[in-house]
Write a protein that holds these residues in place. Structure first.
Motif, PDB file in Angstrom:
ATOM      1  N   HIS A 160       0.908  -1.146  -0.163  1.00  0.00           N
ATOM      2  CA  HIS A 160       0.138  -0.041  -0.167  1.00  0.00           C
ATOM      3  C   HIS A 160       0.885   1.139   0.060  1.00  0.00           C
ATOM      4  CE1 HIS A 160      -3.571   2.567   1.036  1.00  0.00           C
ATOM      5  NE2 HIS A 160      -2.507   3.218   1.870  1.00  0.00           N
ATOM      6  N   VAL A 161       1.922   1.351   0.809  1.00  0.00           N
ATOM      7  CA  VAL A 161       2.706   2.541   0.956  1.00  0.00           C
ATOM      8  C   VAL A 161       3.523   2.816  -0.506  1.00  0.00           C
ATOM      9  CG1 VAL A 161       4.811   3.351   2.014  1.00  0.00           C
ATOM     10  CG2 VAL A 161       3.036   2.212   3.447  1.00  0.00           C
ATOM     11  N   ALA A 162       4.207   1.517  -1.082  1.00  0.00           N
ATOM     12  CA  ALA A 162       4.747   1.710  -2.374  1.00  0.00           C
ATOM     13  C   ALA A 162       3.902   2.318  -3.327  1.00  0.00           C
ATOM     14  CB  ALA A 162       5.322   0.430  -2.906  1.00  0.00           C
ATOM     15  N   SER A 170      10.875  -2.713  -5.506  1.00  0.00           N
ATOM     16  CA  SER A 170      12.269  -2.564  -5.396  1.00  0.00           C
ATOM     17  C   SER A 170      13.252  -1.337  -4.934  1.00  0.00           C
ATOM     18  CB  SER A 170      12.719  -3.187  -6.731  1.00  0.00           C
ATOM     19  OG  SER A 170      12.416  -2.201  -7.902  1.00  0.00           O
ATOM     20  N   ALA A 171      12.497  -0.247  -5.001  1.00  0.00           N
ATOM     21  CA  ALA A 171      13.033   0.917  -4.573  1.00  0.00           C
ATOM     22  C   ALA A 171      12.601   1.464  -3.063  1.00  0.00           C
ATOM     23  CB  ALA A 171      12.489   2.270  -5.499  1.00  0.00           C
ATOM     24  N   ARG A 186      10.038  -8.858   2.938  1.00  0.00           N
ATOM     25  CA  ARG A 186      10.532  -9.767   1.894  1.00  0.00           C
ATOM     26  C   ARG A 186       9.460 -10.117   1.034  1.00  0.00           C
ATOM     27  NH1 ARG A 186      12.842 -13.852   4.960  1.00  0.00           N
ATOM     28  NH2 ARG A 186      14.694 -12.609   4.921  1.00  0.00           N
ATOM     29  N   ALA A 187       8.331 -10.422   1.354  1.00  0.00           N
ATOM     30  CA  ALA A 187       6.911 -10.567   0.733  1.00  0.00           C
ATOM     31  C   ALA A 187       6.558  -9.497  -0.210  1.00  0.00           C
ATOM     32  CB  ALA A 187       6.085 -11.162   1.694  1.00  0.00           C
ATOM     33  N   ALA A 188       6.816  -8.209   0.389  1.00  0.00           N
ATOM     34  CA  ALA A 188       6.558  -7.170  -0.613  1.00  0.00           C
ATOM     35  C   ALA A 188       7.254  -7.005  -1.682  1.00  0.00           C
ATOM     36  CB  ALA A 188       6.096  -6.032   0.316  1.00  0.00           C
ATOM     37  N   GLY A 189       8.636  -7.594  -1.624  1.00  0.00           N
ATOM     38  CA  GLY A 189       9.628  -6.992  -2.517  1.00  0.00           C
ATOM     39  C   GLY A 189      10.556  -5.891  -2.259  1.00  0.00           C
ATOM     40  N   PHE A 190      10.402  -5.410  -0.705  1.00  0.00           N
ATOM     41  CA  PHE A 190      11.090  -4.453  -0.297  1.00  0.00           C
ATOM     42  C   PHE A 190      12.679  -5.097   0.245  1.00  0.00           C
ATOM     43  CE2 PHE A 190       8.428  -1.001   1.420  1.00  0.00           C
ATOM     44  CZ  PHE A 190       7.452  -1.205   0.522  1.00  0.00           C
ATOM     45  N   ARG A 191      13.590  -4.149   0.172  1.00  0.00           N
ATOM     46  CA  ARG A 191      14.904  -4.481   0.676  1.00  0.00           C
ATOM     47  C   ARG A 191      14.522  -4.614   2.279  1.00  0.00           C
ATOM     48  NH1 ARG A 191      19.411  -1.117  -2.068  1.00  0.00           N
ATOM     49  NH2 ARG A 191      18.212  -1.816  -4.020  1.00  0.00           N
ATOM     50  N   THR A 192      15.360  -5.228   3.008  1.00  0.00           N
ATOM     51  CA  THR A 192      15.154  -5.211   4.464  1.00  0.00           C
ATOM     52  C   THR A 192      16.412  -5.158   5.314  1.00  0.00           C
ATOM     53  OG1 THR A 192      15.606  -7.711   4.409  1.00  0.00           O
ATOM     54  CG2 THR A 192      13.281  -7.086   4.199  1.00  0.00           C
ATOM     55  N   LEU A 193      16.060  -4.396   6.261  1.00  0.00           N
ATOM     56  CA  LEU A 193      17.268  -4.027   7.073  1.00  0.00           C
ATOM     57  C   LEU A 193      16.743  -4.026   8.602  1.00  0.00           C
ATOM     58  CD1 LEU A 193      20.058  -1.256   7.205  1.00  0.00           C
ATOM     59  CD2 LEU A 193      18.405  -1.187   9.107  1.00  0.00           C
TER      60      LEU A 193
END
Length: 221
Positions: A160-162, A170-171, A186-193
């Motif tokens: 939703h945020v993206a 990916s951004a 991970r499930a959303a396709g985001f990078r994770t920290l």
């Protein structure tokens, strides 16, 4: 700039256990709720292991511990209502920013990243906590655990945020302290920290294999 930020345009932060240590206030509200229901207090140490899946799950865990068995729906609904009342009276007086958080948020905001907040905490409590630290203007969008039908570890809030900002996952970067944050990202396709100092049910967050781990968010800038 930390390498994890390469090609990242939007950063979503978790709140409890990532930006703030809210357990002292949550524990007071949990224990006050249990007392109202005639049940023994849980104590801060136990509450610290129960945080992360929203206030309803928090009270379910508290009731299960206090009663040595799972509560029925009616008792859980009543306990949750009492908790929201108790916590709502004072959601932030004992809550503190973790070291490095203000420096990170100031630096990232000044550097042009879009900053958002995605937490499983009820939405009503977000603004009072951010306001007490003067951080409410840092975030372009905030989502609570009740803002959408789904909450972390479901990827829906992050997607939703993206979509809200018209950015590809990916951004985007998800920053959190628990396996739920890593799984959602991970499930959303985001990078994770991830940060290791928060609430992860007594498990090292490193075991969830985020893309990067920092001891302090100040390392981002």
């Amino acid at each position: 700039m930390h390498p994890i930020l390469n090609d990242i345009r939007l950063i979503s932060f978790d709140l409890d256990g990532t930006l703030v240590d809210s357990v002292p206030d949550l524990a007071v509200a949990v224990d006050a709720s249990l007392e109202r229901l005639g049940l023994p207090a849980a104590g801060e140490a136990r509450v610290r292991d129960w945080v992360g899946n929203g206030s309803l799950k928090l009270m379910e865990r508290a009731l299960t511990c206090a009663r040595h068995g799972s509560p029925d729906e009616a008792l859980l609904a009543r306990a949750h209502e009492v908790f929201l009342e108790c916590y709502g009276r004072d959601p932030g007086s004992r809550t503190r920013l973790y070291p490095g958080v203000r420096e990170a948020l100031d630096g990232l905001r000044g550097g042009g990243w879009v900053l958002t907040l995605v937490t499983n905490k009820p939405f009503a409590f977000i603004q009072p906590i951010l306001a007490q630290f003067g951080l409410e203007a840092h975030f372009a969008l905030c989502l609570g655990g009740d803002s959408l039908p789904q909450k972390k570890p479901d990827p829906a809030p992050l997607l939703h945020v993206a979509a809200h900002f018209g950015l590809p996952p990916s951004a985007c970067l998800m920053v959190g302290d628990s396996r739920h944050d890593v799984a959602a990202g991970r499930a959303a396709g985001f990078r994770t920290l991830a940060v290791p100092y928060g609430y992860n049910h007594g498990e090292p967050v490193r075991d969830s294999r985020p893309d990067a781990l920092v001891d302090s968010l100040a390392e981002l800038v």
